[in-house]
Design a protein around this motif. Sequence first.
Motif, short mmCIF file in Angstrom:
data_model
loop_
_atom_site.label_atom_id
_atom_site.label_comp_id
_atom_site.label_asym_id
_atom_site.label_seq_id
_atom_site.Cartn_x
_atom_site.Cartn_y
_atom_site.Cartn_z
N ASN A 16 0.86 -1.19 0.00
CA ASN A 16 0.00 0.00 0.00
C ASN A 16 0.90 1.24 0.00
OD1 ASN A 16 -1.48 2.30 1.04
ND2 ASN A 16 -3.14 0.86 1.49
N ASP A 18 -0.01 4.44 0.08
CA ASP A 18 -0.66 5.66 0.60
C ASP A 18 0.32 6.62 1.27
OD1 ASP A 18 -3.73 4.14 1.89
OD2 ASP A 18 -3.02 4.53 -0.15
N HIS A 19 1.18 6.05 2.13
CA HIS A 19 1.94 6.98 2.98
C HIS A 19 3.24 7.48 2.36
CE1 HIS A 19 -1.22 6.82 5.73
NE2 HIS A 19 -1.16 5.52 5.81
N HIS A 52 -5.33 3.79 -1.57
CA HIS A 52 -6.63 4.15 -1.01
C HIS A 52 -6.94 5.59 -1.40
CE1 HIS A 52 -9.26 4.38 2.92
NE2 HIS A 52 -9.94 4.64 1.83
N ARG A 54 -8.97 8.34 -0.79
CA ARG A 54 -9.92 8.78 0.23
C ARG A 54 -10.70 10.00 -0.26
NH1 ARG A 54 -9.93 7.77 5.65
NH2 ARG A 54 -8.67 5.99 6.36
N HIS A 59 -3.92 11.63 1.05
CA HIS A 59 -2.65 11.12 0.56
C HIS A 59 -2.75 10.85 -0.96
CE1 HIS A 59 -4.81 7.48 1.64
NE2 HIS A 59 -4.47 7.53 2.90
N GLU A 79 -8.54 0.87 -3.16
CA GLU A 79 -9.44 0.92 -2.01
C GLU A 79 -10.29 2.18 -2.11
OE1 GLU A 79 -6.72 0.77 1.28
OE2 GLU A 79 -6.87 -1.39 1.41
N VAL A 101 -14.12 -0.11 1.29
CA VAL A 101 -13.74 0.10 2.69
C VAL A 101 -14.66 1.16 3.31
CG1 VAL A 101 -11.33 -0.43 2.18
CG2 VAL A 101 -12.07 1.94 2.19
N ILE A 108 -8.36 8.84 11.73
CA ILE A 108 -6.92 8.91 11.43
C ILE A 108 -6.56 7.83 10.42
CG2 ILE A 108 -4.60 8.58 12.42
CD1 ILE A 108 -5.72 9.74 15.03
N THR A 109 -7.14 6.65 10.62
CA THR A 109 -6.97 5.55 9.66
C THR A 109 -8.24 4.71 9.72
OG1 THR A 109 -5.55 3.71 8.97
CG2 THR A 109 -5.85 4.01 11.33
N THR A 110 -8.30 3.73 8.86
CA THR A 110 -9.51 2.91 8.81
C THR A 110 -9.73 2.24 10.16
OG1 THR A 110 -9.10 2.54 6.49
CG2 THR A 110 -10.63 1.04 7.56
N PHE A 140 -13.69 -5.07 2.67
CA PHE A 140 -12.82 -4.95 3.83
C PHE A 140 -13.69 -5.06 5.07
CE2 PHE A 140 -8.84 -4.02 5.71
CZ PHE A 140 -9.07 -3.20 6.79
N HIS A 200 -4.08 -4.40 7.54
CA HIS A 200 -4.20 -3.22 8.40
C HIS A 200 -3.35 -3.38 9.67
CE1 HIS A 200 -5.85 0.75 9.29
NE2 HIS A 200 -5.59 0.39 10.53
C1 DXP Z 1 -8.24 -0.12 4.44
C2 DXP Z 1 -6.98 -0.11 5.21
O1 DXP Z 1 -6.87 -0.65 6.26
C3 DXP Z 1 -5.80 0.64 4.73
O2 DXP Z 1 -5.76 0.79 3.36
C4 DXP Z 1 -5.76 1.97 5.35
O3 DXP Z 1 -7.00 2.58 5.07
C5 DXP Z 1 -4.62 2.75 4.76
O4 DXP Z 1 -5.05 4.06 4.53
P1 DXP Z 1 -5.03 5.09 5.75
O5 DXP Z 1 -3.69 4.97 6.42
O6 DXP Z 1 -5.30 6.43 5.13
O7 DXP Z 1 -6.15 4.63 6.64
#
Ligand code: DXP
Length: 252
Positions: A16, A18-19, A52, A54, A59, A79, A101, A108-110, A140, A200
């Motif tokens: 993933n 995202d970050h 993801h 959002r 991100h 996602e 999801v 902050i996160t899922t 999810f 996760h």
């Molecule tokens: C769905 C899930 O668990 C991860 O993809 C998480 O959402 C990562 O994205 P965030 O760190 O923005 O929540």
Amino acid sequence: MSFLQPSGQVIELGVNIDHVATLRNARGTAYPDPIQAALLAEEAGADLITLHLREDRRHIKDADVEILRPQLRTRMNLEAAVTAEMLDFACRIKPQDVCLVPERREEITTEGGLDVVRYFSQVKAAVQQLQRENIRVSLFIDADAEQIQAASECGAPVIELHTGRYAEAHAEEEQGRELSRIEQGAAEGINRGLKVNAGHGLHYTNVQAIARIPDIAELNIGHAIVAHAIFAGWRNAVSEMKAIMVQARLNG
Ligand SMILES: CC(=O)[C@@H](O)[C@H](O)COP(=O)(O)O
Ligand SMILES: NCC(=O)COP(=O)(O)O
């Protein structure tokens, strides 16, 4: 590259990104580039790339998805929340996989799994809309029998079990209970003919117990890989995670 294990069940790593985008957005620069991260992750052993999009674009941006989609050699797992905006976007981009999801702007996160039981009709309609575009749909969800049943009944071929409570458990006893929930949920998913993934909060010292579950086909991991990459380098962070997963599956 997937490793066929003695159990016959392949364990795949979804990285993933995202970050990587979180760090990029921190200064509004073009670097670090999530696209480059995805392509290098594939070279380092990622079997798929997860991202993801959002609602608040904190991100990953729309352009990241659009640019990356044609460049990936493995496959894209997008996602997204169950909203018209995200479903229309996914149908336009046509990633190989979409994982639906839950999403709350203020989180902050899922925080938990999608409540397929409560929102059955909406989720079923979303699954059908995506499947009309030949997109494979994953839900999810928490490792809960009712949610797994609902996921199966709404036509989703894949579930991704939320491992957050397992990852956040402090006491060994609690972590053991959460691990058992995930093992039982994975078995239930297989019994219902579903592909079972998980993700996760997984990192380099809690992933082994999850990777050992033979019913689980794929782990999606992001935050811990990005964090480790700061010290070990991106390629190493990916390849090390993949090696740990494969070794755990081989050891059984
Ligand atoms: C769905 C899930 O668990 C991860 O993809 C998480 O959402 C990562 O994205 P965030 O760190 O923005 O929540
Ligand atoms: N679905 C889980 C995921 O994509 C990555 O979650 P995390 O490793 O960033 O917590």
